[in-house]
Design a protein around this motif. Structure first.
Motif, PDB file in Angstrom:
ATOM      1  N   LEU A   8       0.827  -1.200   0.000  1.00  0.00           N
ATOM      2  CA  LEU A   8       0.000   0.000   0.000  1.00  0.00           C
ATOM      3  C   LEU A   8       0.866   1.256   0.000  1.00  0.00           C
ATOM      4  CD1 LEU A   8      -2.720   1.448   0.218  1.00  0.00           C
ATOM      5  CD2 LEU A   8      -2.582   1.170   2.699  1.00  0.00           C
ATOM      6  N   HIS A   9       1.834   1.324   0.919  1.00  0.00           N
ATOM      7  CA  HIS A   9       2.624   2.554   1.085  1.00  0.00           C
ATOM      8  C   HIS A   9       4.024   2.183   1.569  1.00  0.00           C
ATOM      9  CE1 HIS A   9       3.802   6.551   1.713  1.00  0.00           C
ATOM     10  NE2 HIS A   9       3.126   6.875   2.799  1.00  0.00           N
ATOM     11  N   ALA A  10       4.925   1.936   0.632  1.00  0.00           N
ATOM     12  CA  ALA A  10       6.278   1.506   0.981  1.00  0.00           C
ATOM     13  C   ALA A  10       7.070   2.602   1.671  1.00  0.00           C
ATOM     14  CB  ALA A  10       7.022   1.052  -0.273  1.00  0.00           C
ATOM     15  N   TYR A  11       6.561   3.834   1.647  1.00  0.00           N
ATOM     16  CA  TYR A  11       7.265   4.964   2.257  1.00  0.00           C
ATOM     17  C   TYR A  11       6.791   5.239   3.678  1.00  0.00           C
ATOM     18  CZ  TYR A  11       8.997   5.992  -2.424  1.00  0.00           C
ATOM     19  OH  TYR A  11       9.623   5.906  -3.645  1.00  0.00           O
ATOM     20  N   GLY A  12       5.851   4.446   4.179  1.00  0.00           N
ATOM     21  CA  GLY A  12       5.278   4.696   5.481  1.00  0.00           C
ATOM     22  C   GLY A  12       5.994   3.958   6.593  1.00  0.00           C
ATOM     23  N   MET A  13       5.390   4.041   7.791  1.00  0.00           N
ATOM     24  CA  MET A  13       5.887   3.347   8.970  1.00  0.00           C
ATOM     25  C   MET A  13       4.921   2.232   9.324  1.00  0.00           C
ATOM     26  SD  MET A  13       8.739   4.573  10.186  1.00  0.00           S
ATOM     27  CE  MET A  13       8.696   3.985  11.884  1.00  0.00           C
ATOM     28  N   GLY A  14       5.410   1.271  10.096  1.00  0.00           N
ATOM     29  CA  GLY A  14       4.534   0.206  10.565  1.00  0.00           C
ATOM     30  C   GLY A  14       5.192  -1.150  10.447  1.00  0.00           C
ATOM     31  N   VAL A  40       0.683   3.918  -3.248  1.00  0.00           N
ATOM     32  CA  VAL A  40       0.676   5.367  -3.075  1.00  0.00           C
ATOM     33  C   VAL A  40       1.996   5.801  -2.467  1.00  0.00           C
ATOM     34  CG1 VAL A  40      -1.827   5.444  -2.785  1.00  0.00           C
ATOM     35  CG2 VAL A  40      -0.364   5.318  -0.765  1.00  0.00           C
ATOM     36  N   ARG A  41       2.284   7.079  -2.615  1.00  0.00           N
ATOM     37  CA  ARG A  41       3.482   7.660  -2.016  1.00  0.00           C
ATOM     38  C   ARG A  41       3.109   8.983  -1.376  1.00  0.00           C
ATOM     39  NH1 ARG A  41       9.283   9.028  -5.049  1.00  0.00           N
ATOM     40  NH2 ARG A  41      10.351   9.838  -3.186  1.00  0.00           N
ATOM     41  N   ARG A  42       3.368   9.112  -0.079  1.00  0.00           N
ATOM     42  CA  ARG A  42       3.018  10.327   0.649  1.00  0.00           C
ATOM     43  C   ARG A  42       4.215  10.933   1.376  1.00  0.00           C
ATOM     44  NH1 ARG A  42      -3.037   9.000   3.127  1.00  0.00           N
ATOM     45  NH2 ARG A  42      -4.059   8.809   1.086  1.00  0.00           N
ATOM     46  N   ARG A  43       5.389  10.383   1.171  1.00  0.00           N
ATOM     47  CA  ARG A  43       6.615  10.921   1.770  1.00  0.00           C
ATOM     48  C   ARG A  43       7.695  10.984   0.701  1.00  0.00           C
ATOM     49  NH1 ARG A  43       5.336   7.615   6.629  1.00  0.00           N
ATOM     50  NH2 ARG A  43       4.995   9.028   8.391  1.00  0.00           N
ATOM     51  N   ASP A  44       8.703  11.805   0.936  1.00  0.00           N
ATOM     52  CA  ASP A  44       9.792  11.935  -0.019  1.00  0.00           C
ATOM     53  C   ASP A  44      10.734  10.744   0.019  1.00  0.00           C
ATOM     54  OD1 ASP A  44       8.923  14.378  -0.996  1.00  0.00           O
ATOM     55  OD2 ASP A  44      10.047  15.527   0.493  1.00  0.00           O
ATOM     56  N   ALA A  45      10.936  10.187   1.207  1.00  0.00           N
ATOM     57  CA  ALA A  45      11.914   9.111   1.348  1.00  0.00           C
ATOM     58  C   ALA A  45      11.315   7.960   2.151  1.00  0.00           C
ATOM     59  CB  ALA A  45      13.171   9.623   2.057  1.00  0.00           C
ATOM     60  N   PRO A  46      11.717   6.725   1.845  1.00  0.00           N
ATOM     61  CA  PRO A  46      11.268   5.588   2.643  1.00  0.00           C
ATOM     62  C   PRO A  46      11.740   5.708   4.090  1.00  0.00           C
ATOM     63  CG  PRO A  46      12.271   4.856   0.579  1.00  0.00           C
ATOM     64  CD  PRO A  46      12.588   6.314   0.719  1.00  0.00           C
ATOM     65  N   GLN A  47      10.940   5.191   5.014  1.00  0.00           N
ATOM     66  CA  GLN A  47      11.297   5.234   6.430  1.00  0.00           C
ATOM     67  C   GLN A  47      12.211   4.081   6.821  1.00  0.00           C
ATOM     68  OE1 GLN A  47       9.968   8.099   8.319  1.00  0.00           O
ATOM     69  NE2 GLN A  47       9.900   8.444   6.107  1.00  0.00           N
ATOM     70  N   PHE A  48      12.244   3.036   5.993  1.00  0.00           N
ATOM     71  CA  PHE A  48      13.117   1.891   6.247  1.00  0.00           C
ATOM     72  C   PHE A  48      14.102   1.757   5.086  1.00  0.00           C
ATOM     73  CE2 PHE A  48       9.023   0.734   8.288  1.00  0.00           C
ATOM     74  CZ  PHE A  48       9.462   0.738   9.607  1.00  0.00           C
ATOM     75  N   ALA A  49      15.310   1.319   5.401  1.00  0.00           N
ATOM     76  CA  ALA A  49      16.364   1.206   4.389  1.00  0.00           C
ATOM     77  C   ALA A  49      15.999   0.151   3.348  1.00  0.00           C
ATOM     78  CB  ALA A  49      17.684   0.846   5.059  1.00  0.00           C
TER      79      ALA A  49
END
Length: 392
Positions: A8-14, A40-49
């Motif tokens: 769903l959102h690879a740039y999120g947290m969880g 979807v993408r809602r952040r500039d950078a992924p939160q996980f490497a």
């Protein structure tokens, strides 16, 4: 192998995002051609490497200005897509535009393996992915947590998957009853690492972590901790995480006169350090899939006090050995268990050692090869082994 993960959102947290990214990284490190697709993408950078060898693709970029697909629930009923049913926990994401982007992506694939990672994406894949693609559905939540609208669609469409993967044996039994002709395979999520700094049982701190949402039951934990501090006033509770219930929880802390005892520090980049400096981990969830932060805490030799909620805690913990299980939503029982564990350092040390030993079954060196073996079997058209998981 060509392996694609649709999230769903690879740039999120969880927890789900972290575990899927970890899987993708492990498959890339093993030499496979891996694509990580963010609906979807809602952040500039992924939160996980993310391993640089992975191709990271976005289908709907929602970063600029007002998100065109962020609408009220009432409006969503008018513009939602046609496949994702009401009741899916992330249903509000799936407007017609977003759902169409997912359908266009999966329908254009050819060959390789596609792993989808939540019911909405699984249902889209089941109905739109071409037959020459090996389809794998990941389920990160127990079946009973879903409303009837979702369970009916799962029963109707999941038969088209080469395999459905679940996190615990309890989950497997649930899904097998609903999908008797579909391979259901148990592969747990892996912790980041098992050789973590261990708690010295020196600090009077209880830790909990997760999204500040009703599922996690932090309201119940705060109520229980109000009883704990009457017996152990020197102890503190720290609840890490962000979410929509923060103000409500802050109000509950004030209502119980716990502002000196309970803090909600938000998200932290140093959760591993916070766990190592604590002495007890508390899990107060109303329901779970497989509680990964709890297992991460166990790698730090923290004893666990947990509600015996569906599902996950009982699949990991042995009551009285590496933790204490309390009847679901029993606030008084949770308080009593915390008071007992807090008051007995020898018990905490013994349980913490057992918890660290239990956590080793969830190490990446044991779990990630299960994924690679499963993908290899499916790619070669072999019969899926009845159960890959040999842990507890």
């Amino acid at each position: 192998m060509k392996i694609r993960y649709l999230m769903l959102h690879a740039y999120g947290m969880g927890g789900t995002i972290r575990t899927v990214v970890n899987q993708a990284n492990a498959m890339a490190a093993a030499g496979h051609d891996v694509e990580l697709v963010s609906l979807v993408r809602r952040r500039d950078a992924p939160q996980f490497a993310i391993d640089p060898r992975i191709t990271l693709t976005t289908l709907v970029d929602q970063r600029e200005g007002r998100r065109p697909d962020s609408i009220g629930r009432r409006a969503w009923r008018r513009v939602r897509g046609k496949i994702v049913p009401r009741g899916e926990f992330a249903a509000d994401y799936f407007t017609e535009r977003v759902e169409r982007a997912a359908m266009d992506y999966v329908s254009g694939l050819s060959g390789g393996i596609l792993v989808t990672t939540r019911p909405a994406l699984n249902l889209i894949s089941a109905r739109r992915t071409p037959a020459d693609v090996v389809k794998v559905a990941q389920e990160h939540m127990n079946l009973s947590a879903y409303p009837d609208t979702i369970r009916r669609e799962i029963a109707r469409h999941y038969g088209g998957f080469a395999a459905v993967t679940v996190l615990t044996r309890t989950n497997k039994l649930e899904y097998q009853r609903l999908l008797p002709n579909t391979p259901v395979v148990v592969i747990p999520n892996a912790v980041h690492r098992v050789d973590q700094e261990r708690s010295r049982q020196a600090e009077p701190v209880v830790v909990a972590a997760g999204r500040l949402v009703p599922q996690k039951g932090f309201d119940l934990l705060i109520e229980a901790f109000a009883q704990v501090v009457r017996v152990h006033p020197e102890w503190r509770l720290r609840v890490f995480g962000t979410g929509p219930r923060r103000s409500q929880l802050t109000g509950l802390v004030a209502q119980h006169g716990l502002t000196e005892h309970v803090t909600l520090p938000g998200r932290t980049e140093r959760l591993e350090r916070e766990l190592a400096q604590a002495s007890v981990y508390a899990l107060s969830s109303r329901f779970e899939g497989l509680p990964m932060v709890m297992i991460e805490a166990m790698t730090h030799a923290l004893p666990v006090v947990a509600f015996d909620c569906p599902t996950g805690p009982r699949d990991v913990l042995t009551d009285g050995v590496d933790g204490v299980l309390v009847p679901p939503r029993d606030v008084d029982g949770l308080a009593e268990a915390l008071i007992r564990v807090i008051g007995d350092r020898k018990l905490r040390v013994r349980m913490g050692e057992a918890a660290a030993a239990t956590s080793r079954a969830y190490g990446p060196d044991l779990v990630m090869p299960m994924w690679e073996d499963l993908f290899a079997e499916l790619a070669h058209g072999e019969r899926v082994a009845d159960n890959f998981w040999t842990g507890r």
